[in-house]
Design an enzyme around this catalytic site. Structure first.
Site, PDB file in Angstrom:
ATOM      1  N   ARG A  85       0.631  -1.239  -0.055  1.00  0.00           N
ATOM      2  CA  ARG A  85      -0.037   0.015  -0.124  1.00  0.00           C
ATOM      3  C   ARG A  85       0.906   1.340   0.129  1.00  0.00           C
ATOM      4  O   ARG A  85       0.689   2.262   0.833  1.00  0.00           O
ATOM      5  CB  ARG A  85      -1.106   0.000   1.170  1.00  0.00           C
ATOM      6  CG  ARG A  85      -0.345   0.063   2.471  1.00  0.00           C
ATOM      7  CD  ARG A  85      -1.442   0.078   3.638  1.00  0.00           C
ATOM      8  NE  ARG A  85      -0.745   0.012   5.133  1.00  0.00           N
ATOM      9  CZ  ARG A  85      -1.211   0.362   6.059  1.00  0.00           C
ATOM     10  NH1 ARG A  85      -2.512   1.103   6.032  1.00  0.00           N
ATOM     11  NH2 ARG A  85      -0.723   0.005   7.241  1.00  0.00           N
ATOM     12  N   ASP A 112      -6.648  -2.773  -1.140  1.00  0.00           N
ATOM     13  CA  ASP A 112      -7.043  -1.460  -1.561  1.00  0.00           C
ATOM     14  C   ASP A 112      -5.665  -0.706  -1.697  1.00  0.00           C
ATOM     15  O   ASP A 112      -5.872   0.325  -2.406  1.00  0.00           O
ATOM     16  CB  ASP A 112      -8.340  -0.880  -1.255  1.00  0.00           C
ATOM     17  CG  ASP A 112      -8.161  -0.529   0.237  1.00  0.00           C
ATOM     18  OD1 ASP A 112      -6.926  -0.376   0.829  1.00  0.00           O
ATOM     19  OD2 ASP A 112      -9.109  -0.113   0.858  1.00  0.00           O
ATOM     20  N   ASP A 239       9.448  -8.766   9.098  1.00  0.00           N
ATOM     21  CA  ASP A 239       9.240  -7.571   7.947  1.00  0.00           C
ATOM     22  C   ASP A 239       9.166  -6.300   8.363  1.00  0.00           C
ATOM     23  O   ASP A 239       9.309  -5.122   7.524  1.00  0.00           O
ATOM     24  CB  ASP A 239       8.167  -7.977   6.783  1.00  0.00           C
ATOM     25  CG  ASP A 239       6.916  -8.331   7.568  1.00  0.00           C
ATOM     26  OD1 ASP A 239       6.742  -9.294   8.293  1.00  0.00           O
ATOM     27  OD2 ASP A 239       5.900  -7.437   7.440  1.00  0.00           O
ATOM     28  N   ASN A 240       8.910  -6.173   9.843  1.00  0.00           N
ATOM     29  CA  ASN A 240       8.935  -4.598  10.441  1.00  0.00           C
ATOM     30  C   ASN A 240      10.083  -4.304  10.924  1.00  0.00           C
ATOM     31  O   ASN A 240      10.148  -3.493  11.778  1.00  0.00           O
ATOM     32  CB  ASN A 240       7.720  -4.807  11.176  1.00  0.00           C
ATOM     33  CG  ASN A 240       6.335  -4.798  10.568  1.00  0.00           C
ATOM     34  OD1 ASN A 240       6.225  -4.367   9.352  1.00  0.00           O
ATOM     35  ND2 ASN A 240       5.398  -5.283  11.197  1.00  0.00           N
TER      36      ASN A 240
END
Length: 473
Positions: A85, A112, A239-240
């Site tokens: 995103r 989205d 992944d953070n």
């Protein structure tokens, strides 16, 4: 206008793919960091041209890009994640700019690609708050709001955070190219990482080993800082985790209000994997995942030595932070020093006191008086007098007023509490960005008094306990 230059996405083939941002409808500035703008060589005041670029409208000198990576999420490996995103615009003054919430990418996995006002505002405020507290973190240049409808649990409005960092490389980047069997891309990524971000490691005979030691040290120091400042990240997936040791990807974070080492701030964390007191262990676990990703480039003995170094570095940094907060000498046997801090935190937990307000009271404390400011918080505890005796033995106090001033510079007065962020969010959602910007200005000076905004330093209201945070936060 953003004068963008090429960076890692152009240098390492296979790391990123071009994307087309999806601009928000009727974008408006909600927040703007003047000091970050100055660092980037931008105008102190946001302009219309910058608004268009930060909204993904362009023009851009480079194609926006989305990076691929993987990661361990809540302990399980997800083989392909990526920027789902947001997109990288390029570099300005050596910093990478990223639009978080700019629409779908090849890595959106059916989502989205949007952020909403509440999540964008929280990231903007948190990254700026931690920076001004002196903690390693990504930064934020701005946050934009809009009329774009976005559906989460209910309809909300789309927003974009303009994130800034020296590097967006995560542990998950190295995991992806290792476990997807792309050794050439992994080697190129390692080479670029060393040359660009860790050039000092190239001077020795084993640069990858030196680099891994540095990543371990930075990670340990950042997590120690979180523990000393009462900060819970909420989603410490691999992944953070930033290779620079920066606090990265803000979601359901929270600063402790009531002292609760077992705090779980993420409503989605049903088993408490990322509870506040689990963060040191999770940091070490994630470093193990990075070590496995680098296993073709590291000796097993080096990996073990580096990982063993983690606890030592974390303890040293934690003691440095906490002893500065308490105003005691940083010498002596490590275990007794840790015991003094741990026993204080345990008293705070038993008495259910406010973590930050209790420690801030040290700037008004006369340790030589029995009925001192800290005693007013903890004096009813059965261990108080024995603890106070040990504390007095360790004090560095010679003159009271300078000592109290030092405590004021070590114990923040304004913290980004969840309810303060929520109030700023609700106002911004209703078209009023003033509370957000007033809070942002206070967070830029967290150690100062703020008499015009006394509610920033008061105890949280009772309704704050009903605020829930999840990964969509």
């Amino acid at each position: 206008m953003l004068n963008l230059s090429a960076g890692i996405n152009q240098a390492v083939a296979g790391l990123a793919r071009p994307v087309e941002p999806s601009p928000l409808r009727d974008p408006v500035w909600l927040g703007w960091s003047e000091d970050m703008a100055r660092t980037l060589g931008l105008p102190a005041r946001a302009t219309e041209a910058l608004l268009k670029q930060c909204n993904g409208e362009g023009p851009f000198t480079l194609p926006p890009m989305a990076q691929v990576y993987s990661g361990h999420q809540f302990g399980g490996y997800t083989p392909r994640l990526g920027d789902g995103r947001g997109c990288h615009l390029g570099e300005v003054q050596g910093y990478e700019l990223f639009l978080k919430g700019s629409g779908p990418t090849p890595y959106s996995r059916g989502g989205d690609g949007r952020a909403v006002i509440r999540s964008a505002v929280r990231e903007f405020l948190a990254s700026e708050a931690l920076h001004h507290l002196g903690l390693a973190t990504t930064r934020a240049l701005a946050v934009l709001g809009s009329d774009t409808p976005v559906w989460r649990e209910q309809q909300e409005r789309g927003a974009i955070t303009v994130r800034v960092s020296r590097s967006h490389l995560r542990f998950g980047h190295f995991e992806y190219f290792k476990h997807s069997d792309q050794p050439k891309v992994l080697a190129a990524l390692i080479d670029y990482t060393l040359e660009r971000y860790f050039p000092d490691c190239l001077t020795g005979k084993k640069p990858v080993q030196a680099w891994f030691f540095e990543v371990v040290s930075r990670t340990a120091e950042t997590i120690a800082d979180w523990q000393a400042m009462g900060f819970a990240h909420g989603v410490l997936n691999s992944d953070n985790m930033s290779i620079l040791g920066e606090t990265f990807d803000y979601g359901p974070f929270a600063f402790m209000d009531r002292c609760d080492p077992g705090l779980v701030c993420n409503h989605s964390d049903h088993h408490g994997r990322y509870a506040f007191d689990q963060q040191p262990a999770i940091g070490w676990w994630n470093l193990q995942r990075l070590a496995l990703a680098l296993s073709d480039h590291l000796d097993a003995e080096v990996m073990a030595a580096a990982l063993a170094h983690y606890q030592q570095q974390l303890v040293a940094r934690y003691l440095w932070r906490m002893e500065a907060r308490l105003g005691v000498a940083s010498d002596g046997e490590v275990q007794s020093r840790l015991d003094l801090v741990a026993d204080l935190v345990e008293m705070m937990r038993r008495q259910q006191v406010d973590f930050h307000r209790c420690l801030r009271s040290l700037c008004r404390m006369d340790p030589g008086i029995d009925d001192n400011a800290l005693a007013q918080w903890l004096g009813d505890d059965a261990q108080w007098w024995s603890w106070l005796s040990r504390y007095r033995d360790r004090l560095t106090l010679t003159e009271l007023q300078p000592w109290q001033q030092q405590r004021a510079r070590a114990n923040p007065n304004v913290i980004l509490r969840t309810h303060l962020a929520q109030q700023a969010i609700e106002a911004a959602e209703n078209g009023d960005a003033a509370p957000l910007n007033q809070l942002h200005q206070a967070l830029r000076h967290p150690y100062d008094e703020h008499p015009d905004h006394p509610h920033y330093t008061e105890a949280p209201p009772s309704w704050a306990q009903s605020i829930t945070l999840s990964c969509s936060s």
